[in-house]
Design a protein around this motif. Structure first.
Motif, PDB file in Angstrom:
ATOM      1  N   GLN A 210       0.806  -1.002   0.046  1.00 13.77           N
ATOM      2  CA  GLN A 210      -0.038  -0.165  -0.072  1.00 13.77           C
ATOM      3  C   GLN A 210       0.651   1.451   0.030  1.00 13.77           C
ATOM      4  OE1 GLN A 210      -3.413   0.199  -0.412  1.00 13.77           O
ATOM      5  NE2 GLN A 210      -3.264  -1.686  -0.808  1.00 13.77           N
ATOM      6  N   SER A 211       2.113   1.242   0.072  1.00 13.72           N
ATOM      7  CA  SER A 211       3.033   2.278   0.085  1.00 13.72           C
ATOM      8  C   SER A 211       3.290   2.551  -1.280  1.00 13.72           C
ATOM      9  CB  SER A 211       4.525   1.936   0.803  1.00 13.72           C
ATOM     10  OG  SER A 211       3.933   1.868   2.093  1.00 13.72           O
ATOM     11  N   GLU A 212       3.626   3.788  -1.845  1.00 14.55           N
ATOM     12  CA  GLU A 212       4.287   4.133  -2.975  1.00 14.55           C
ATOM     13  C   GLU A 212       5.824   4.309  -2.790  1.00 14.55           C
ATOM     14  OE1 GLU A 212       4.344   7.679  -6.344  1.00 14.55           O
ATOM     15  OE2 GLU A 212       3.831   8.239  -4.356  1.00 14.55           O
ATOM     16  N   ILE A 213       6.397   3.308  -3.240  1.00 17.27           N
ATOM     17  CA  ILE A 213       7.888   2.800  -3.121  1.00 17.27           C
ATOM     18  C   ILE A 213       8.833   3.894  -3.500  1.00 17.27           C
ATOM     19  CG2 ILE A 213       9.705   1.192  -3.077  1.00 17.27           C
ATOM     20  CD1 ILE A 213       7.603  -1.002  -3.310  1.00 17.27           C
ATOM     21  N   PHE A 214       8.558   4.258  -4.794  1.00 15.12           N
ATOM     22  CA  PHE A 214       9.613   5.275  -5.520  1.00 15.12           C
ATOM     23  C   PHE A 214      10.853   4.660  -5.574  1.00 15.12           C
ATOM     24  CE2 PHE A 214       9.847   9.623  -7.343  1.00 15.12           C
ATOM     25  CZ  PHE A 214       8.592   9.619  -7.944  1.00 15.12           C
ATOM     26  N   GLY A 215      11.236   3.411  -5.724  1.00 11.73           N
ATOM     27  CA  GLY A 215      12.479   2.921  -6.002  1.00 11.73           C
ATOM     28  C   GLY A 215      12.592   1.609  -6.454  1.00 11.73           C
ATOM     29  N   PRO A 216      13.414   0.706  -6.636  1.00 12.35           N
ATOM     30  CA  PRO A 216      13.647  -0.497  -7.183  1.00 12.35           C
ATOM     31  C   PRO A 216      13.201  -1.368  -6.308  1.00 12.35           C
ATOM     32  CG  PRO A 216      15.806   0.211  -6.823  1.00 12.35           C
ATOM     33  CD  PRO A 216      14.696   1.492  -6.290  1.00 12.35           C
ATOM     34  N   ILE A 217      12.220  -1.816  -5.755  1.00 16.46           N
ATOM     35  CA  ILE A 217      11.644  -2.655  -4.940  1.00 16.46           C
ATOM     36  C   ILE A 217      10.292  -3.126  -5.696  1.00 16.46           C
ATOM     37  CG2 ILE A 217      10.935  -3.631  -2.850  1.00 16.46           C
ATOM     38  CD1 ILE A 217      12.296  -1.532  -1.493  1.00 16.46           C
ATOM     39  N   ALA A 218      10.245  -4.541  -6.101  1.00 13.55           N
ATOM     40  CA  ALA A 218       9.278  -5.042  -6.852  1.00 13.55           C
ATOM     41  C   ALA A 218       8.494  -5.813  -5.787  1.00 13.55           C
ATOM     42  CB  ALA A 218       9.551  -6.153  -7.917  1.00 13.55           C
ATOM     43  N   THR A 219       6.886  -5.788  -5.843  1.00 18.92           N
ATOM     44  CA  THR A 219       6.280  -6.469  -4.980  1.00 18.92           C
ATOM     45  C   THR A 219       5.192  -7.421  -5.864  1.00 18.92           C
ATOM     46  OG1 THR A 219       6.083  -4.652  -3.419  1.00 18.92           O
ATOM     47  CG2 THR A 219       4.275  -6.050  -3.220  1.00 18.92           C
ATOM     48  N   ILE A 220       5.220  -8.581  -5.678  1.00 20.93           N
ATOM     49  CA  ILE A 220       4.430  -9.417  -6.411  1.00 20.93           C
ATOM     50  C   ILE A 220       3.409 -10.177  -5.294  1.00 20.93           C
ATOM     51  CG2 ILE A 220       4.274 -11.469  -8.066  1.00 20.93           C
ATOM     52  CD1 ILE A 220       7.432 -11.101  -8.507  1.00 20.93           C
ATOM     53  N   ILE A 221       2.151 -10.026  -5.778  1.00 22.93           N
ATOM     54  CA  ILE A 221       1.000 -10.568  -5.172  1.00 22.93           C
ATOM     55  C   ILE A 221       0.164 -11.796  -6.030  1.00 22.93           C
ATOM     56  CG2 ILE A 221      -1.319  -9.683  -4.425  1.00 22.93           C
ATOM     57  CD1 ILE A 221       0.112  -6.853  -4.300  1.00 22.93           C
ATOM     58  N   ARG A 222      -0.093 -12.649  -5.317  1.00 24.87           N
ATOM     59  CA  ARG A 222      -0.880 -13.757  -5.864  1.00 24.87           C
ATOM     60  C   ARG A 222      -2.352 -13.242  -5.556  1.00 24.87           C
ATOM     61  NH1 ARG A 222       0.545 -19.459  -6.215  1.00 24.87           N
ATOM     62  NH2 ARG A 222       2.168 -18.790  -4.633  1.00 24.87           N
ATOM     63  N   ALA A 223      -3.057 -13.672  -6.805  1.00 29.46           N
ATOM     64  CA  ALA A 223      -4.634 -13.575  -6.892  1.00 29.46           C
ATOM     65  C   ALA A 223      -5.354 -14.908  -7.290  1.00 29.46           C
ATOM     66  CB  ALA A 223      -5.047 -12.415  -8.148  1.00 29.46           C
ATOM     67  N   LYS A 224      -6.315 -15.329  -6.624  1.00 36.16           N
ATOM     68  CA  LYS A 224      -6.990 -16.528  -6.861  1.00 36.16           C
ATOM     69  C   LYS A 224      -7.771 -16.536  -8.090  1.00 36.16           C
ATOM     70  CE  LYS A 224      -7.219 -17.452  -1.996  1.00 36.16           C
ATOM     71  NZ  LYS A 224      -8.060 -17.708  -0.751  1.00 36.16           N
ATOM     72  N   SER A 225      -8.213 -15.132  -8.600  1.00 35.45           N
ATOM     73  CA  SER A 225      -9.261 -15.142  -9.614  1.00 35.45           C
ATOM     74  C   SER A 225      -8.807 -13.893 -10.470  1.00 35.45           C
ATOM     75  CB  SER A 225     -10.707 -15.521  -9.355  1.00 35.45           C
ATOM     76  OG  SER A 225     -10.994 -14.221  -8.361  1.00 35.45           O
ATOM     77  N   ASP A 226      -9.767 -13.641 -11.579  1.00 34.63           N
ATOM     78  CA  ASP A 226      -9.597 -12.285 -12.244  1.00 34.63           C
ATOM     79  C   ASP A 226     -10.300 -11.371 -11.520  1.00 34.63           C
ATOM     80  OD1 ASP A 226      -8.480 -13.642 -14.299  1.00 34.63           O
ATOM     81  OD2 ASP A 226     -10.068 -13.365 -15.802  1.00 34.63           O
ATOM     82  N   ASP A 227     -11.516 -11.724 -11.020  1.00 32.10           N
ATOM     83  CA  ASP A 227     -12.137 -10.683  -9.987  1.00 32.10           C
ATOM     84  C   ASP A 227     -11.339 -10.168  -8.822  1.00 32.10           C
ATOM     85  OD1 ASP A 227     -14.427 -10.929 -11.502  1.00 32.10           O
ATOM     86  OD2 ASP A 227     -15.401 -12.430 -10.429  1.00 32.10           O
ATOM     87  N   GLU A 228     -10.748 -11.340  -8.039  1.00 36.51           N
ATOM     88  CA  GLU A 228      -9.874 -10.876  -7.023  1.00 36.51           C
ATOM     89  C   GLU A 228      -8.623  -9.852  -7.342  1.00 36.51           C
ATOM     90  OE1 GLU A 228      -8.422 -12.929  -3.163  1.00 36.51           O
ATOM     91  OE2 GLU A 228      -7.105 -13.708  -4.651  1.00 36.51           O
ATOM     92  N   ALA A 229      -8.086 -10.107  -8.619  1.00 34.40           N
ATOM     93  CA  ALA A 229      -7.106  -9.307  -9.261  1.00 34.40           C
ATOM     94  C   ALA A 229      -7.762  -7.860  -9.426  1.00 34.40           C
ATOM     95  CB  ALA A 229      -6.639  -9.775 -10.555  1.00 34.40           C
ATOM     96  N   LEU A 230      -9.089  -7.732  -9.890  1.00 41.15           N
ATOM     97  CA  LEU A 230      -9.571  -6.418 -10.013  1.00 41.15           C
ATOM     98  C   LEU A 230      -9.845  -5.850  -8.688  1.00 41.15           C
ATOM     99  CD1 LEU A 230     -10.793  -4.352 -11.914  1.00 41.15           C
ATOM    100  CD2 LEU A 230     -12.708  -5.595 -11.544  1.00 41.15           C
ATOM    101  N   ALA A 231     -10.181  -6.368  -7.812  1.00 39.65           N
ATOM    102  CA  ALA A 231     -10.451  -5.945  -6.174  1.00 39.65           C
ATOM    103  C   ALA A 231      -9.058  -5.395  -5.670  1.00 39.65           C
ATOM    104  CB  ALA A 231     -11.064  -7.023  -5.516  1.00 39.65           C
ATOM    105  N   PHE A 232      -8.186  -6.314  -5.864  1.00 38.00           N
ATOM    106  CA  PHE A 232      -6.693  -5.885  -5.409  1.00 38.00           C
ATOM    107  C   PHE A 232      -6.224  -4.642  -6.236  1.00 38.00           C
ATOM    108  CE2 PHE A 232      -5.103 -10.364  -3.947  1.00 38.00           C
ATOM    109  CZ  PHE A 232      -6.195 -10.243  -2.897  1.00 38.00           C
TER     110      PHE A 232
END
Length: 485
Positions: free
Chosen positions: A379-401
């Motif tokens: 939930q933070s704007e990192i403004f640097g070279p840190i990548a955050t990868i998040i798993r979604a169970k479905s397209d709907d959950e991906a949209l909600a995220f």
């Protein structure tokens, strides 16, 4: 172009030293060497600049379309002809890689070209009918007046030019304050270009100073009619509050937390290529930079594996080396902040799949996987070279995220079904969503701006015309009108 020619404030057509008595060293973020030193301008000098601009604007407002186009073209030609010198300066002043510096110059040139197209929008008249017999209604488009422009450190020339060029094209004057860390490429080269092009004195002024010297002088001065600001959301909120109290218009492009969504039917290697660029271009120091990579569980493991392998191969180091992809963070404080974010995420137990190194202000890519979308890191704007990868169970959950953030600037969705991608894009609460591309996109002829806490208003032609002009209704009673009393 010698730096000594442009390391002063540009006021009323003259290069002048600031009168504060405070000297500011502009430093190379890679090796901390001094690029140049500038005397910071005072609040009094800034006030004088607004007074000069107010007078100059009245004359510039009467300029012809041909004159405005000639000046804009001249500025364009100057920047193009001095590209090599500008790239070298950006290497040192902002830590830009050669790729990023050239990209920024190209974007700035495109803004000037579109501003040339906007020049004839001024004084257009729309004739409307009337319910009153003998009356003709005319709606005129007029210059707004003086515009106050405040730009950031990350893409200083481009994010300055997208206000300055259309403002001048539409008969306005501009008082500009670039971030002094990058004051030369963010303001003084632009001033040099317009001076070379013959822009009348006072129409554009660029002041090298900081908030400790001028306070709210760029936003509460009574002269400017609009405040154009690109930067952080907290500062944007303050500007919006002060501008609102003074009944001034604002154009705000603020922070972002761009989601990069990979659906289950996406071509993974292509999504990885795009995500790598969107995350690590200019070291992630872009409001549009990919901040959360949300991946459908069907392709999640494959994506993480390929992304980490590619990120591991990116060269980090001296931005003057053509092979460098990840250069330095703008200053030590920002680099410390980014490393602090990574340290806190590790302390919170988030899984590190690629740990980076720090050398001075250079931070090589860091990648976290299995990150909860509601975590502080995501939930933070990192403004640097840190990548955050998040798993979604479905397209709907991906949209909600994707929508679960206070920001709404840029976003991306990857899919093999282009119709589905477009439907998905329209459901993302962001000002911009790109299908099968990365998040960092900017074209001078397409509406640019954000929703929610990412800003107000839209840049680029022709949307900027509405922002930077005012409309006036003039009615003409061509026949005598009878009144009831």
């Amino acid at each position: 172009m010698r730096i000594e020619e442009i390391n002063k404030s540009y006021m009323n057509g003259e290069w002048v030293d600031g009168e504060s008595g405070n000297l500011y060293d502009i430093r190379d973020p890679y090796d901390n060497s001094v690029v140049t030193s500038v005397n910071l301008a005072t609040a009094g000098q800034l006030e004088d600049a607004f007074q000069v601009a107010e007078k100059a604007q009245k004359e510039w407002a009467q300029s012809s379309v041909e004159e405005r186009r000639r000046v804009l073209q001249g500025a364009h030609d100057y920047l193009n002809e001095n590209r090599e010198d500008i790239v070298q300066l950006m290497n040192r002043e902002s830590g830009s890689t050669i790729l990023k510096a050239n990209l920024e110059i190209d974007l700035s040139l495109a803004e000037l070209k579109e501003a040339i197209n906007s020049a004839d929008e001024l004084y257009k008249v729309k004739v409307l009918s009337s319910g009153i017999e003998g009356k003709v209604n005319k709606v005129h488009r007029l210059p707004l007046g003086v515009i106050s422009c405040i730009s950031p450190f990350n893409f200083p020339m481009n994010l300055s030019m997208r206000t300055i060029a259309p403002a001048i094209a539409l008969g306005n004057a501009v008082v500009h304050k670039p971030d002094v860390q990058v004051g030369l490429s963010g303001g003084q080269i632009i001033a040099k270009a317009f001076a070379h092009a013959g822009l009348p004195k006072g129409v554009f002024q660029s002041i090298l100073t900081d908030i400790n010297e001028v306070g709210d002088g760029m936003i509460d001065n009574p002269v400017p009619r609009l405040i154009s600001f690109t930067g952080s959301t907290p500062v944007g909120r303050h500007i919006g509050k002060v501008a609102g109290e003074n009944l001034k218009k604002v154009a705000l492009e603020l922070g972002g937390n761009a989601p990069f969504v990979v659906l289950g039917d996406a071509v993974v290697d292509r999504a990885v290529d795009a995500a790598i660029f969107g995350k690590f271009v200019h070291n992630g120091q872009i409001c549009m930079a990919t901040n959360r990579i949300i991946v459908h569980q069907d392709v999640y493991d494959d994506f993480v594996e390929q992304f980490v392998a590619k990120a591991k191969g990116l060269q980090a180091g001296d931005p003057k080396n053509p092979e460098t992809v990840v250069g330095p963070i703008i200053n030590k404080e920002q680099a410390d902040k980014i490393m602090g974010i990574a340290a806190e995420a590790k302390k919170d137990g988030l899984r590190v799949v690629l740990d980076g190194d720090r050398s001075g202000n250079v931070i090589s890519p860091i990648v976290f996987a299995d990150v909860p979308n509601d975590s502080k890191l995501a939930q933070s704007e990192i403004f640097g070279p840190i990548a955050t990868i998040i798993r979604a169970k479905s397209d709907d959950e991906a949209l909600a995220f994707a929508n679960d953030t206070e920001y709404g600037l840029s976003s991306t969705v990857f899919t093999s079904d282009l119709e589905k991608g477009q439907r998905f894009a329209l459901q993302v609460d962001a000002g911009m969503t790109h299908v099968n591309d990365q998040t960092v996109n900017n074209e001078a002829h397409v509406a640019f701006g954000g929703n929610k806490a990412s800003g107000l208003g839209r840049f680029s032609h022709p949307w900027i015309v509405e922002e930077f002009t005012t409309t006036k209704w003039v009615s003409v009673q061509e026949e005598y009108r009878e009144f009831p009393f």
